[in-house]
Design a protein around this motif. Structure first.
Motif, short mmCIF file in Angstrom:
data_model
loop_
_atom_site.label_atom_id
_atom_site.label_comp_id
_atom_site.label_asym_id
_atom_site.label_seq_id
_atom_site.Cartn_x
_atom_site.Cartn_y
_atom_site.Cartn_z
N ALA A 262 0.79 -1.30 -0.10
CA ALA A 262 0.03 0.00 0.04
C ALA A 262 0.78 1.19 0.01
O ALA A 262 0.33 2.23 -0.30
N GLY A 263 2.17 1.12 0.30
CA GLY A 263 2.96 2.18 0.43
C GLY A 263 3.12 3.38 -0.59
O GLY A 263 2.75 4.57 -0.59
N GLY A 264 3.20 3.05 -2.04
CA GLY A 264 3.26 4.09 -2.95
C GLY A 264 4.69 4.60 -3.14
O GLY A 264 5.52 4.33 -2.64
N ASP A 265 4.57 5.46 -4.08
CA ASP A 265 5.83 6.14 -4.61
C ASP A 265 7.00 5.58 -5.28
O ASP A 265 8.11 5.71 -4.99
N ASP A 266 6.65 4.06 -5.39
CA ASP A 266 7.61 3.27 -6.18
C ASP A 266 8.03 3.53 -7.40
O ASP A 266 9.60 3.16 -7.90
N TYR A 267 7.22 3.74 -8.25
CA TYR A 267 7.67 3.99 -9.60
C TYR A 267 8.19 2.78 -10.25
O TYR A 267 8.99 2.62 -11.16
N GLU A 268 7.76 1.43 -9.91
CA GLU A 268 8.19 0.25 -10.61
C GLU A 268 6.91 0.08 -11.52
O GLU A 268 5.67 0.72 -11.87
N LEU A 269 6.89 -1.11 -12.02
CA LEU A 269 5.79 -1.41 -13.17
C LEU A 269 5.22 -2.61 -12.41
O LEU A 269 5.86 -3.59 -12.06
N VAL A 270 3.97 -2.96 -12.62
CA VAL A 270 3.27 -4.15 -12.31
C VAL A 270 2.79 -4.50 -13.83
O VAL A 270 2.07 -3.71 -14.47
N TRP A 271 2.51 -5.83 -14.11
CA TRP A 271 2.25 -6.31 -15.42
C TRP A 271 1.64 -7.63 -15.15
O TRP A 271 2.06 -8.53 -14.33
N THR A 272 0.78 -7.94 -16.35
CA THR A 272 0.34 -9.26 -16.33
C THR A 272 0.96 -9.86 -17.68
O THR A 272 1.10 -9.18 -18.72
N ALA A 273 1.23 -11.22 -17.78
CA ALA A 273 1.74 -11.93 -18.80
C ALA A 273 1.27 -13.34 -18.98
O ALA A 273 1.24 -13.78 -17.70
N PRO A 274 1.03 -13.96 -19.89
CA PRO A 274 0.87 -15.29 -19.81
C PRO A 274 1.98 -16.14 -19.53
O PRO A 274 3.15 -15.83 -19.26
N THR A 275 1.69 -17.38 -19.01
CA THR A 275 2.79 -18.29 -18.33
C THR A 275 3.77 -18.64 -19.36
O THR A 275 5.20 -18.74 -18.83
N GLN A 276 3.71 -18.77 -20.47
CA GLN A 276 4.66 -18.97 -21.61
C GLN A 276 5.74 -17.79 -21.64
O GLN A 276 6.70 -18.26 -22.51
#
Ligand code: ADP
Ligand code: MG
Length: 326
Positions: A262-276
């Motif tokens: 919940a912290g925030g201010d990370d400026y990392e990426l979160v993404w989804t992708a197929p298992t392959q």
């Protein structure tokens, strides 16, 4: 009157104007608008930062300048765009040349690092509120070149959920600097709060395999929530699966979870992708010496389920950042 609306309620109620655009785009709701102009796609984003809201009042203006641009480039990264140009609207409460010179040095450092040119803007004076000068605000609009681009919609049932970096470091720095947590703020944590690294190369790589992407600015679960909502899916997330920096480890499991989820201010990426895509993602991370963590799975049921490393259910008491949540 009813309950105070959230930042996102206000946007949905009052800023979905419904006025058609002759430049095709996906509309409001992503980190960037991806606009088709002729045969090119341009990603555009804008973010305002205010001293006292996004920065502590005693922030070094160099940090303010660097970060004001970096957070915008983080939105471009989430859209898989290559930063090209930006515009700066600055509201100062006085013509303090020492402050402006340091602000400009920080801005220039980030602009040079990512090859992003300043093409225009506006400089104004803020007013007084009673006897007090209103805080300095800075608004940057950044534009980048993009092929197809990535959006928050597109996550599919069965996809993996990934996140870059070690979440929670910037939040820990804020807690230590404001005295909410006891201890000294290490140089590493301070740097993670002050000089975030927009994941531009990662975003560009992800265009080949990610189904949805967002940057983590307001807390991991909240930003993942935007992906789930826009993709009309749910998720199961292992709350202990994200890499933890050595400096954050010292603060114990509950604070680590709070900071990372919940912290925030990370400026990392979160993404989804197929298992392959696992092999390709891990190979990219290895080649670029970047930490990535596979933290969950997209599910059909439109809920967010949290589990710990043993698979036991964890209650979701983690709330991300909302400007109007008092
Ligand atoms: P980010 O954190 O990536 O900057 P947010 O999650 O805060 O984006 O915003 C959600 C979406 O709402 C984005 O697409 C943003 O462009 C849009 N938005 C926010 N404020 C406004 C506004 N005042 N008018 C129109 N769109 C807005
Ligand atoms: Mg964003």
């Amino acid at each position: 009157m009813g309950q105070c609306p959230s930042e996102f309620d206000l946007i949905e109620r009052y800023f979905s104007l419904g006025v058609p655009s002759k430049w095709p785009s996906q509309g409001i709701g992503d980190d960037c608008a991806i606009i088709s102009i002729g045969h090119s796609n341009v990603a555009v984003t804008t973010d305002t930062l205010a001293i006292g809201t996004h920065f502590l009042f005693d922030v070094d203006p160099f940090t303010a300048g660097y970060k004001a641009l970096a957070v915008n480039l983080s939105d471009l990264a989430a859209a898989a765009a290559t930063p090209r140009v930006f515009f700066l609207a600055l509201s100062l409460n006085k013509a303090d040349e020492v402050w402006v010179e340091r602000f400009s040095s920080g801005l220039k450092k980030c602009a040079l690092q990512y090859g992003c040119a300043l093409l225009g803007g506006d400089t104004t004076r803020t007013t007084f509120i009673g006897q007090e000068r209103a805080p300095i605000t800075m608004t940057i609009t950044a534009m980048g070149e993009v092929q197809k681009g990535l959006m928050r919609s597109g996550a599919k049932v069965g996809d993996d959920i990934w996140v870059s970096g070690t979440l929670g470091d910037a939040y820990a720095a804020l807690m230590l600097r404001t005295g909410v947590w006891q201890g000294t703020c290490s140089q590493y944590l301070a740097q993670r709060m002050d000089l975030p690294t927009p994941r531009v190369a990662l975003g560009q790589f992800l265009q080949c395999c990610a189904t949805a992407c967002a940057d983590v600015s307001d807390g991991f679960l909240q930003d993942l929530g935007h992906i789930l909502e826009r993709s009309a899916v749910g998720a199961e997330v292992n709350v202990d699966a994200c890499a933890v920096s050595d400096d954050l480890k010292a603060f114990g499991p509950e604070r680590i979870r709070q900071a990372q989820l919940a912290g925030g201010d990370d400026y990392e990426l979160v993404w989804t992708a197929p298992t392959q895509a696992r092999g390709a993602i891990e190979a990219f991370a290895k080649d670029s010496a970047m930490i990535v963590s596979r933290v969950g799975t997209i599910t059909a049921e439109a809920t967010l389920k949290l589990v710990d490393v043993s698979g036991a259910s964890v209650c979701n008491t983690y709330h991300g950042f909302d400007h109007f949540d008092q």
